[in-house]
Design a protein around this motif. Structure first.
Motif, PDB file in Angstrom:
ATOM      1  N   UNK A 108       0.838  -1.197   0.000  1.00 42.42           N
ATOM      2  CA  UNK A 108       0.000   0.000   0.000  1.00 42.42           C
ATOM      3  C   UNK A 108       0.867   1.239   0.000  1.00 42.42           C
ATOM      4  N   UNK A 109       0.329   2.323  -0.513  1.00 46.72           N
ATOM      5  CA  UNK A 109       1.000   3.620  -0.493  1.00 46.72           C
ATOM      6  C   UNK A 109       0.026   4.650   0.077  1.00 46.72           C
ATOM      7  N   UNK A 110       0.513   5.466   0.984  1.00 44.95           N
ATOM      8  CA  UNK A 110      -0.310   6.510   1.591  1.00 44.95           C
ATOM      9  C   UNK A 110      -0.073   7.814   0.834  1.00 44.95           C
ATOM     10  N   UNK A 111      -1.134   8.409   0.358  1.00 39.60           N
ATOM     11  CA  UNK A 111      -1.000   9.642  -0.441  1.00 39.60           C
ATOM     12  C   UNK A 111      -2.259  10.480  -0.288  1.00 39.60           C
ATOM     13  N   UNK A 112      -2.144  11.757  -0.645  1.00 39.02           N
ATOM     14  CA  UNK A 112      -3.289  12.667  -0.593  1.00 39.02           C
ATOM     15  C   UNK A 112      -4.322  12.269  -1.639  1.00 39.02           C
ATOM     16  N   UNK A 113      -5.579  12.464  -1.317  1.00 37.24           N
ATOM     17  CA  UNK A 113      -6.659  12.164  -2.246  1.00 37.24           C
ATOM     18  C   UNK A 113      -6.952  13.425  -3.067  1.00 37.24           C
ATOM     19  N   UNK A 114      -6.811  13.365  -4.379  1.00 40.78           N
ATOM     20  CA  UNK A 114      -7.042  14.555  -5.211  1.00 40.78           C
ATOM     21  C   UNK A 114      -8.484  15.069  -5.069  1.00 40.78           C
ATOM     22  N   UNK A 115      -8.606  16.382  -5.118  1.00 39.37           N
ATOM     23  CA  UNK A 115      -9.919  17.026  -5.103  1.00 39.37           C
ATOM     24  C   UNK A 115     -10.755  16.574  -3.916  1.00 39.37           C
ATOM     25  N   UNK A 116     -10.113  16.377  -2.790  1.00 39.07           N
ATOM     26  CA  UNK A 116     -10.804  15.874  -1.590  1.00 39.07           C
ATOM     27  C   UNK A 116     -11.363  17.046  -0.783  1.00 39.07           C
ATOM     28  N   UNK A 117     -12.573  16.864  -0.258  1.00 37.88           N
ATOM     29  CA  UNK A 117     -13.229  17.852   0.599  1.00 37.88           C
ATOM     30  C   UNK A 117     -13.075  17.397   2.042  1.00 37.88           C
ATOM     31  N   UNK A 118     -12.412  18.219   2.877  1.00 35.09           N
ATOM     32  CA  UNK A 118     -12.160  17.836   4.266  1.00 35.09           C
ATOM     33  C   UNK A 118     -13.459  17.626   5.038  1.00 35.09           C
TER      34      UNK A 118
END
Length: 682
Positions: A431-441
């Motif tokens: 697995x790789x941990x990364x930011x989710x594009x176009x994500x709404x907090x």
């Protein structure tokens, strides 16, 4: 014992591995140890691999009830490629994983005459992979196994074994035997994963005057089942856009690992006047389905040897050999992202062929009444990477008296180039941990997700062959009528050892740098093998034989081994094994290994034997390598009313041991109890 102390320290003991000829052990200018059949039987072991821990310099790691890792003089790896293992001169090295699968040589232990362990570089006589030493398992001549032999065993973890051997006389000069062995057990002590191993062997020997011929034919079939297994399907898109880990589906599965092989060998020899002529020819075919060693290979090997006494002072040995190997290794399937294994090895080309050619010569010279020299060289050519290697050696032997000898030597040897690190790729899911594009907090607590990832290690065809230069020296002597000593010191320089270069992400969020796309937003981290690692290893090995009385024998061995690896400082992954480096692996291994075997014959009916084994601790700032010292005690109690009655044995492996790991992050092991009955009829 079949060999008492006097025989172990006199010229009555002959070995064949050091110079491809029979010679007294005391005349060998190298570190050599002989494990006798009696030592094997009275150690209570169930496999050849376990018995090897009796010898100095050998590190045996138990990975499961019937899986072992064996190395010699350090650089301990899962499959050790710096040790040549043979059965009656036939190599059992597997090019599928560049090492030895020990279950493939699970012969009846009573069929073994002795195991000769030659420590140090032996490239001149044996060539590729004899870098740290040679283990030659020598089975009994069929004229020593006439009649019938039965053996059954049963113990904890569903262990069951049944062996049968029938030996017979064909004529005045020819004998033969047929041996069959079957083992069933749990693969691990903590679950009921199934292990099955079956072995059949036939041998016939013809001996007349100054000539001999031995023909062998056999095979094995192994099956193991592993229930805690999963295969994986990658979806085109995550099931939930804010949770990318839903793009991979885990499917509970049953891994069935099949391993099969057949072999045939012919050894022959004849003496004419002052010249011995010998030859060997063997073929084998092996296959396995385990994901990291999946494939099939066939080997044809031939060797010819001449030993000529030139005069009273000089003996010349010359030889020539050739080997042809054909491998079939799986390539990537069309629907690669469906039913993926958690790890697997795939090839560039499904069918690969390689040849090895060699020629060698060695001159043994009696310099004085007490001093003998051996000077030799082997030239070996490998077609896999089109390289030619020189493997020279020089050895001196000084016989102070019949009871005291000194020797020293230096030699170079290389590792046979392999498909494992040159023409195959290793894939490991993660697995790789990364930011989710176009994500709404407001919809996701952190806007960070876990994406499917793959660690891809590519083979490298442009590496130089691994090599080692070793200097060693030793003393072998009979101190008293009841005590003998064998001591060795050594120093080795390794070059072109394998490591994994720094890698990079070639695919992120499912988009790759070559323009292709992957399902599920998969990320791929790519690195490759390189030859930028070197190492130095030094140590001392000690073997003691003590016979305080006619009823008691002690066989003791101790080894100190220290290895330090080095690589170019530009490589970030060099120190961290978790990221693919090997320096930390070599640097953090136990330094101390000890073994004490006591064999006590109470009377003609009863035997009590125990075997104490010790492996030193490993201290490290890297938690992954921290390991406590391990000390285990094996106990064997045996009874036989008379020779015509069955021999009854009660064995405890790891007496009183709580759960432990023989190596960090490996399967837990526990005390194991079993009983064995065997009897012989003539």
């Amino acid at each position: 014992m079949s060999m008492d102390l006097d025989e172990l320290t006199s010229q009555n003991v002959t070995v064949t591995t050091a110079a491809k000829k029979e010679q007294p052990l005391n005349d060998v200018p190298a570190a050599i140890y002989v494990i006798t059949n009696e030592q094997i039987r009275r150690s209570g072991v169930r496999s050849i691999a376990e018995a090897l821990a009796l010898a100095p310099g050998v590190q045996v790691t138990k990975l499961s009830e019937f899986n072992w890792q064996v190395s010699l003089r350090g650089l301990n790896e899962t499959l050790f490629n710096k040790l040549l293992v043979m059965v009656d001169g036939r190599s059992v090295f597997s090019p599928l994983m560049s090492g030895t699968f020990w279950h493939t040589i699970d012969t009846i232990l009573d069929d073994i005459d002795r195991i000769e362990i030659l420590r140090g570089s032996a490239g001149t006589m044996w060539g590729g992979n004899a870098t740290n030493g040679v283990i030659n398992i020598i089975t009994k001549n069929s004229n020593e196994t006439l009649g019938q032999f039965f053996e059954i065993a049963h113990g904890q973890y569903n262990y069951k074994e049944a062996d049968y051997r029938y030996g017979f006389q064909l004529n005045d000069f020819t004998t033969a035997r047929l041996s069959v062995k079957g083992v069933q057990s749990d693969y691990y002590s903590f679950n009921d994963d199934e292990w099955n191993n079956y072995n059949v062997a036939f041998r016939t020997d013809y001996i007349e005057d100054d000539q001999f011929l031995t023909f062998q034919l056999g095979g094995y079939h192994t099956k193991s089942e592993h229930s805690s297994w999963y295969t994986y399907d990658f979806l085109e898109q995550p099931l939930h856009p804010l949770y990318p880990d839903t793009a991979i589906v885990a499917n509970p599965s049953l891994l069935k690992d099949y391993s099969r092989g057949v072999y045939s060998s012919l050894n022959f020899g004849k003496t004419l006047d002052d010249t011995q002529y010998k030859g060997s020819f063997w073929i084998d075919n092996n296959s396995r389905t385990e994901p990291t060693a999946n494939g099939q290979y066939s080997t044809v090997n031939g060797d010819l040897l001449m030993i000529k006494q030139l005069n009273e002072q000089n003996e010349l040995t010359m030889g020539i050999g050739a080997r042809y190997t054909r491998l079939k290794i799986p390539t990537a399937k069309a629907n690669y992202y469906t039913g993926m294994q958690p790890y697997q090895r795939l090839a560039y080309e499904r069918v690969q062929r390689e040849q090895i050619y060699n020629v060698f010569s060695q001159l043994e010279t009696q310099l004085t009444d007490k001093l003998t020299s051996s000077l030799g060289v082997k030239v070996e050519h490998f077609t896999r990477n089109d390289t030619t290697e020189l493997q020279p050696q020089l050895r001196l032997h000084y016989k102070a008296t019949d009871d005291h000898q000194l020797w020293t030597g230096i030699g170079r040897a290389v590792v046979t180039p392999s498909a494992v690190d040159s023409t195959t790729d290793m894939f490991v899911l993660g697995n790789a941990i990364a930011s989710i594009p176009n994500c709404d907090l407001s919809q996701h607590p952190s806007c960070v997700g876990m994406y499917p990832a793959m660690n891809y290690t590519a083979g490298n065809k442009d590496m130089d062959n691994e090599s080692v230069v070793t200097w060693d020296a030793g003393y072998r002597g009979k101190i008293t009528d009841t005590f003998s000593l064998d001591a060795t010191v050594f120093y080795s320089e390794y070059d072109n050892l394998r490591m994994i270069d720094d890698g990079r992400w070639i695919c992120t969020y499912g988009y790759c740098e070559d323009g292709t796309t992957l399902p599920g937003g998969t990320a791929i981290f790519r690195n490759s093998y390189s030859d930028n690692l070197t190492a130095q290893s030094y140590g001392a090995e000690l073997a003691l034989f003590w016979q305080p009385s006619e009823a008691i024998n002690f066989n003791t061995s101790y080894s100190f081994i220290d290895t330090q690896a080095e690589c170019d400082s530009r490589y970030r992954t060099c120190d961290t094994y978790l990221n693919g480096g090997y320096k930390a692996l070599y640097d953090h291994q136990p330094n101390h290994y000890g073994s004490i075997q006591m064999m006590w014959t109470l009377n003609p009916q009863w035997q009590i034997d125990w075997w104490l084994k010790h492996k030193g601790s490993v201290s490290s700032s890297l938690e992954y390598y921290e390991a406590p010292a391990i000390t285990t005690l094996d106990l064997r109690v045996a009874w036989q009313q008379k020779h015509s009655w069955p021999l009854v044995e009660f064995v405890v492996d790891g007496l009183g041991s709580s759960t432990y790991e023989d190596m960090p992050n490996k399967a837990p092991l526990e005390e194991t109890v079993f009983m064995r009955l065997s009897w012989t009829t003539l």
